[in-house]
Write a protein that holds these residues in place. Structure first.
Motif, mmCIF file in Angstrom:
data_model
loop_
_atom_site.group_PDB
_atom_site.id
_atom_site.type_symbol
_atom_site.label_atom_id
_atom_site.label_comp_id
_atom_site.label_asym_id
_atom_site.label_seq_id
_atom_site.Cartn_x
_atom_site.Cartn_y
_atom_site.Cartn_z
ATOM 1 N N VAL A 242 16.194 9.017 -1.082
ATOM 2 C CA VAL A 242 15.163 9.531 -0.185
ATOM 3 C C VAL A 242 14.663 8.355 0.648
ATOM 4 O O VAL A 242 14.259 7.330 0.099
ATOM 5 N N GLU A 243 14.718 8.494 1.962
ATOM 6 C CA GLU A 243 14.247 7.439 2.850
ATOM 7 C C GLU A 243 12.994 7.898 3.589
ATOM 8 O O GLU A 243 12.984 8.962 4.206
ATOM 9 N N VAL A 244 11.954 7.090 3.516
ATOM 10 C CA VAL A 244 10.712 7.354 4.243
ATOM 11 C C VAL A 244 10.326 6.065 4.952
ATOM 12 O O VAL A 244 10.328 4.993 4.338
ATOM 13 N N SER A 245 10.022 6.144 6.234
ATOM 14 C CA SER A 245 9.678 4.926 6.970
ATOM 15 C C SER A 245 8.311 5.041 7.636
ATOM 16 O O SER A 245 7.864 6.132 7.989
ATOM 17 N N LEU A 246 7.668 3.891 7.786
ATOM 18 C CA LEU A 246 6.392 3.849 8.488
ATOM 19 C C LEU A 246 6.558 4.314 9.932
ATOM 20 O O LEU A 246 5.678 4.982 10.488
ATOM 21 N N PHE A 247 7.691 3.966 10.549
ATOM 22 C CA PHE A 247 7.928 4.355 11.941
ATOM 23 C C PHE A 247 7.950 5.871 12.087
ATOM 24 O O PHE A 247 7.283 6.439 12.968
ATOM 25 N N ASP A 248 8.721 6.538 11.234
ATOM 26 C CA ASP A 248 8.815 7.996 11.328
ATOM 27 C C ASP A 248 7.461 8.650 11.055
ATOM 28 O O ASP A 248 7.078 9.610 11.734
ATOM 29 N N THR A 249 6.759 8.141 10.057
ATOM 30 C CA THR A 249 5.454 8.722 9.727
ATOM 31 C C THR A 249 4.473 8.537 10.873
ATOM 32 O O THR A 249 3.751 9.475 11.251
ATOM 33 N N THR B 106 2.355 7.491 4.826
ATOM 34 C CA THR B 106 3.734 7.278 4.379
ATOM 35 C C THR B 106 3.832 7.441 2.866
ATOM 36 O O THR B 106 4.793 8.031 2.354
ATOM 37 N N GLY B 107 2.838 6.926 2.146
ATOM 38 C CA GLY B 107 2.820 7.118 0.696
ATOM 39 C C GLY B 107 2.764 8.585 0.318
ATOM 40 O O GLY B 107 3.451 9.031 -0.613
ATOM 41 N N MET B 108 1.974 9.362 1.051
ATOM 42 C CA MET B 108 1.886 10.800 0.775
ATOM 43 C C MET B 108 3.198 11.505 1.119
ATOM 44 O O MET B 108 3.649 12.402 0.394
ATOM 45 N N MET B 109 3.806 11.121 2.243
ATOM 46 C CA MET B 109 5.112 11.691 2.614
ATOM 47 C C MET B 109 6.141 11.400 1.520
ATOM 48 O O MET B 109 6.940 12.263 1.142
ATOM 49 N N ALA B 110 6.110 10.162 1.017
ATOM 50 C CA ALA B 110 7.074 9.773 -0.017
ATOM 51 C C ALA B 110 6.860 10.588 -1.286
ATOM 52 O O ALA B 110 7.830 11.032 -1.919
ATOM 53 N N ALA B 111 5.605 10.805 -1.673
ATOM 54 C CA ALA B 111 5.327 11.600 -2.873
ATOM 55 C C ALA B 111 5.855 13.024 -2.713
ATOM 56 O O ALA B 111 6.414 13.609 -3.651
ATOM 57 N N ASN B 112 5.689 13.599 -1.513
ATOM 58 C CA ASN B 112 6.225 14.943 -1.248
ATOM 59 C C ASN B 112 7.743 14.954 -1.331
ATOM 60 O O ASN B 112 8.349 15.847 -1.935
ATOM 61 N N LEU C 101 0.786 -1.233 0.000
ATOM 62 C CA LEU C 101 0.000 0.000 0.000
ATOM 63 C C LEU C 101 0.819 1.285 0.000
ATOM 64 O O LEU C 101 0.582 2.164 -0.837
ATOM 65 N N ALA C 102 1.792 1.442 0.907
ATOM 66 C CA ALA C 102 2.479 2.734 1.015
ATOM 67 C C ALA C 102 3.142 3.139 -0.297
ATOM 68 O O ALA C 102 2.931 4.250 -0.801
ATOM 69 N N GLY C 103 3.933 2.236 -0.884
ATOM 70 C CA GLY C 103 4.605 2.533 -2.142
ATOM 71 C C GLY C 103 3.633 2.684 -3.303
ATOM 72 O O GLY C 103 3.688 3.675 -4.043
ATOM 73 N N PRO C 104 2.726 1.708 -3.499
ATOM 74 C CA PRO C 104 1.745 1.858 -4.575
ATOM 75 C C PRO C 104 0.883 3.117 -4.447
ATOM 76 O O PRO C 104 0.535 3.729 -5.448
#
Length: 410
Positions: A209-216, A185-191, A30-33
């Motif tokens: 660019v690193e985005v993690s579920l934990f940080d989000t 997380t998906g939205m954070m990654a897109a930003n 889900l997050a990546g897709p």
């Protein structure tokens, strides 16, 4: 963008905002897709790469299914063309190595270190694809004692404290109704991807660019997390109420439930007058929001008794005239059938090769100069493999047949 991609973008400057941007989406679930779909809605060319046999896990997540295609998968993979590659083989890794430099962005959510294990570490990217932005979505990131563990939305809701502040006041901690950490997380990654692309115009280089579920999940604690940091006190659960605003909760009318959100003292005075108790606005227990928070139980009981005498439509119509935020507590069915949903085109019909026409949620991204659009239905597994490999790598029919015989592609 590469010079070729910039040329394409200029030619489509009156089309979608991200026209000409090319994204290789290696992610699943889900997050990546979700990130890839958001960027696709804005006009990016998104190529979804899946494993050979079963593809994205969410293809099997159901029921419900539409003609064998899972509703879950259909909800987060539109505006993508799809291919399959077996990355466990040397030929599969070779295809990936050839594809990556053709794209502006590589999006992946493998366990930490997976791409590196295949030979695609940061040094490889700097040497072979220096302009590419690589976005890595993981459970916990690359640092800390839990780095490398797989990430699941439900577990992160639990670990982050989000579940502890959700649910009824005297009940058990509760998760959110959708996978909110994955989606955010998906939205954070897109930003972050778009920020990295803007930085590339200045630096001429891509970046990791690193985005993690934990940080989000931690960031989603927002005002509740900052309240703890300010006071040292742990937050409790307030059901449908708000920890620092009162009245801000649900109440039962004579015919259903409404949500009421009184954001300031002026609105409260209007509410009190409408309910027949204008004196509440001058009562020391209720005249300020801080006082109302401290006397939450008493005030909520007063309001509950008053509101139970009204029909929901009557109360909503009259309080909206007074500028007081209020709305029905709808079911999903009611919400998606509402006049507002229809007016905003938030339910759309999409034509799918196998299903035919099916309904899907619309995009929330409203671009008035470069409107977002739905150009592709979610792909069948491997639907565009031949097309994409011919287009990007100039493979001919003989090349494709050889790869199929080796079971590198399907």
């Amino acid at each position: 963008m590469s010079a070729e991609n910039i040329k394409t973008a200029k030619a489509q400057s009156n089309a979608d905002a991200l026209a000409g941007l090319k994204i290789l989406d290696l992610s699943r679930v889900l997050a990546g897709p979700w990130c890839g779909q958001l960027l696709g809605d804005l006009g990016a060319e998104v190529i979804k790469v899946e494993s050979l046999n079963s593809g994205d896990d969410t293809r099997a997540w159901g029921p419900p299914f539409l003609e064998g295609e899972s509703a879950y998968f259909l909800g987060c993979n539109r505006n993508k063309r799809g291919i399959t590659i077996d990355f466990s083989s040397a030929d599969g890794k070779s295809l990936l190595a050839q594809l990556i430099p053709k794209f502006d962005v590589v999006l992946e959510n493998f366990k930490t270190g997976t791409l590196e294990k295949w030979g695609f570490n940061q040094a490889w990217f700097e040497t072979h694809a220096p302009m590419v932005v690589r976005c890595s979505i993981t459970g916990y990131g690359s640092e800390g004692p839990q780095a490398g563990l797989p990430g699941y939305d439900f577990i992160l809701q639990a670990e982050s404290g989000l579940m502890s502040i959700s649910g009824s006041e005297n009940g058990e901690p509760s998760k959110y109704g959708v996978a909110i950490v994955d989606l955010a997380t998906g939205m954070m990654a897109a930003n972050a991807i778009q920020a990295a692309l803007l930085a590339r115009y200045r630096t001429g280089k891509g970046q990791l660019v690193e985005v993690s579920l934990f940080d989000t999940a931690t960031a989603l604690l927002a005002n509740v997390g900052n309240s703890h940091l300010a006071t040292g006190k742990d937050s409790g659960r307030y059901g449908n109420g708000h920890p620092t605003i009162v009245p801000y909760t649900t109440y039962r009318c004579s015919d259903g439930m409404i949500a009421l959100a009184v954001g300031n003292d002026g609105q409260f005075a209007k509410l009190a007058a409408y309910l027949g108790n204008p004196e509440w606005a001058n009562d020391e227990r209720f005249k300020t929001n801080a006082a109302r928070v401290n006397n939450r139980a008493v005030l909520d009981e007063h309001i509950k008794n008053k509101i139970s005498r009204y029909s929901s439509n009557e109360l909503i119509n009259e309080l909206r005239k007074l500028g007081i935020p209020i709305g029905n507590v709808n079911t999903v069915k009611q919400a998606l059938a509402s006049q507002q949903t229809q007016a905003k085109n938030m339910v759309l019909n999409v034509q799918h090769q196998k299903i035919g026409s099916f309904k899907t949620l619309g995009t929330p991204l409203r671009m008035h100069g470069t409107p977002s659009s739905i150009r592709y239905a979610p792909p069948l597994l491997g639907e565009h493999t031949d097309e994409i490999l011919s287009e990007y790598l100039n493979l001919n029919t003989e090349d494709l047949s050889e790869l199929k015989n080796k079971k590198v592609i399907a």
